[in-house]
Design a protein around this motif. Sequence first.
Motif, short mmCIF file in Angstrom:
data_model
loop_
_atom_site.label_atom_id
_atom_site.label_comp_id
_atom_site.label_asym_id
_atom_site.label_seq_id
_atom_site.Cartn_x
_atom_site.Cartn_y
_atom_site.Cartn_z
N GLU A 74 0.72 -1.22 0.02
CA GLU A 74 -0.09 -0.14 0.05
C GLU A 74 0.88 1.20 0.04
O GLU A 74 0.26 2.19 -0.24
CB GLU A 74 -0.77 -0.03 1.28
N GLY A 75 2.11 1.11 0.19
CA GLY A 75 3.06 2.29 -0.04
C GLY A 75 3.28 2.75 1.53
O GLY A 75 2.58 2.86 2.37
N THR A 76 4.60 3.18 1.63
CA THR A 76 5.15 3.91 2.77
C THR A 76 5.70 5.60 2.58
O THR A 76 6.80 5.66 3.15
CB THR A 76 6.02 3.01 3.64
N LYS A 77 5.19 5.97 1.45
CA LYS A 77 6.15 7.29 0.87
C LYS A 77 5.86 8.47 1.80
O LYS A 77 6.95 9.06 1.96
CB LYS A 77 5.30 7.60 -0.48
N THR A 78 4.85 8.55 2.61
CA THR A 78 4.94 9.47 3.67
C THR A 78 5.07 8.98 5.31
O THR A 78 4.80 7.88 5.38
CB THR A 78 3.69 10.32 3.84
N ALA A 79 5.49 9.88 6.17
CA ALA A 79 5.62 9.48 7.58
C ALA A 79 4.37 8.73 8.06
O ALA A 79 4.26 7.73 8.67
CB ALA A 79 6.18 10.51 8.33
N ALA A 80 3.22 9.39 7.75
CA ALA A 80 1.83 9.12 8.16
C ALA A 80 1.75 7.68 7.63
O ALA A 80 1.12 6.63 8.23
CB ALA A 80 0.76 9.90 7.89
N GLY A 143 20.73 8.23 -5.25
CA GLY A 143 20.49 6.98 -6.06
C GLY A 143 19.18 6.50 -5.83
O GLY A 143 18.73 5.35 -6.33
N TYR A 144 18.41 7.27 -5.03
CA TYR A 144 16.86 6.65 -4.77
C TYR A 144 15.78 7.50 -5.06
O TYR A 144 16.20 8.81 -4.92
CB TYR A 144 16.84 6.08 -3.21
N PRO A 145 14.54 7.39 -5.15
CA PRO A 145 13.61 8.38 -5.33
C PRO A 145 13.01 8.87 -4.04
O PRO A 145 13.22 8.30 -3.12
CB PRO A 145 12.35 7.57 -5.99
N ILE A 146 12.37 10.13 -4.20
CA ILE A 146 11.73 10.93 -2.95
C ILE A 146 10.77 9.62 -2.34
O ILE A 146 9.89 9.36 -3.54
CB ILE A 146 11.11 12.08 -3.38
N GLY A 147 10.86 9.59 -1.18
CA GLY A 147 9.72 8.67 -0.64
C GLY A 147 10.46 7.48 -0.44
O GLY A 147 9.91 6.66 0.53
N GLY A 148 11.37 7.08 -0.80
CA GLY A 148 12.31 5.93 -0.65
C GLY A 148 13.61 5.95 -0.28
O GLY A 148 14.47 5.03 -0.11
N VAL A 149 14.26 7.29 0.06
CA VAL A 149 15.72 7.48 0.37
C VAL A 149 16.11 6.79 1.76
O VAL A 149 15.23 7.30 2.61
CB VAL A 149 15.67 9.13 0.30
N PRO A 150 16.90 6.05 1.66
CA PRO A 150 17.45 5.52 3.02
C PRO A 150 18.33 6.53 3.64
O PRO A 150 18.83 7.26 3.11
CB PRO A 150 18.13 4.20 2.50
N PRO A 151 18.67 6.31 4.97
CA PRO A 151 19.68 6.93 5.59
C PRO A 151 21.10 7.06 5.37
O PRO A 151 21.75 7.66 5.77
CB PRO A 151 19.24 6.92 7.12
N PHE A 152 21.28 5.88 4.48
CA PHE A 152 22.90 5.39 4.23
C PHE A 152 22.66 4.65 2.93
O PHE A 152 21.72 4.48 2.54
CB PHE A 152 23.35 4.93 5.41
N GLY A 153 23.92 4.54 2.44
CA GLY A 153 23.99 3.73 1.14
C GLY A 153 23.73 4.45 -0.05
O GLY A 153 23.21 4.11 -1.01
N THR A 178 12.88 1.91 -1.45
CA THR A 178 11.45 2.26 -2.23
C THR A 178 10.68 2.76 -1.43
O THR A 178 10.70 2.99 -0.54
CB THR A 178 11.11 1.00 -2.91
N TRP A 179 9.37 3.06 -2.46
CA TRP A 179 8.14 3.43 -1.48
C TRP A 179 7.32 2.57 -0.84
O TRP A 179 6.64 2.91 0.04
CB TRP A 179 7.08 4.06 -2.53
N ASN A 180 7.93 1.33 -0.84
CA ASN A 180 7.09 0.17 -0.14
C ASN A 180 7.92 -0.57 0.66
O ASN A 180 7.48 -1.37 1.49
CB ASN A 180 6.69 -0.91 -1.32
N ASP A 181 9.29 -0.36 0.80
CA ASP A 181 10.20 -1.18 1.75
C ASP A 181 10.82 -0.25 2.64
O ASP A 181 11.28 0.73 2.53
CB ASP A 181 11.20 -1.69 0.78
N VAL A 182 10.81 -0.90 3.83
CA VAL A 182 11.22 -0.17 5.03
C VAL A 182 11.92 -1.08 6.04
O VAL A 182 11.76 -2.36 5.84
CB VAL A 182 10.05 0.41 5.92
N PHE A 183 12.94 -0.55 6.90
CA PHE A 183 13.39 -1.55 7.93
C PHE A 183 13.57 -0.71 9.36
O PHE A 183 13.56 0.42 9.34
CB PHE A 183 14.87 -1.92 7.43
#
Length: 204
Positions: A74-80, A143-153, A178-183
Amino acid sequence: VVSRCRSMLDYRRNSVFVCRFCLGCFRRLCFSRSYISKVAIEFFGMSDLHPNTLRVIAAAREAGLEISTRRFPEGTKTAADAAAAIGVTVGQIVKSLVFGVDNEIVMALVSGSNQLDEKKLAAAAGGSKCSRVDADAVRAATGYPIGGVPPFGHTTQLRVFVDPDLLQYDGVWAAAGTWNDVFPIAPNDLVRASGGVVTSLKRA
């Protein structure tokens, strides 16, 4: 191209050596979708992971961290969106914000419940003017799209500044490419892996 590390290099394909035990070697390889997917499938059982997410996992491994990513269709692009999908508070979501300070691209890692004070970021970076950058600049710098930018790498070396409000939690969640992947990650590990400087960034 030869990828070297302290572990044994025991696989060769198209003149590229891949260490069976060091996923960090991926950062020194060509990150084409087809190539990295083949290597990931054969060695690490990651056939369902996006190449961007594999790069984040590799960067974490280089920093001495093992991370486990989760995907939310369903996406995790925004914090909410991310907080609702994961089932945590908005404050536990790491917003990876890319800004220009004078002529330098920098990153601010901000709690999802806070708004960034651009003047504070400029001061932390030793500059005078802070401004947003467009999606192309974000991708070029990270190297990443807005909404999927990690804190490193990231694909370029960025100075990183960390909101101290993130440190109040046992664990926080960040984008995994990505917009869909988090950790999930412990805040102290977040600071260490990103090379970030903890400083006040919250808008009053």
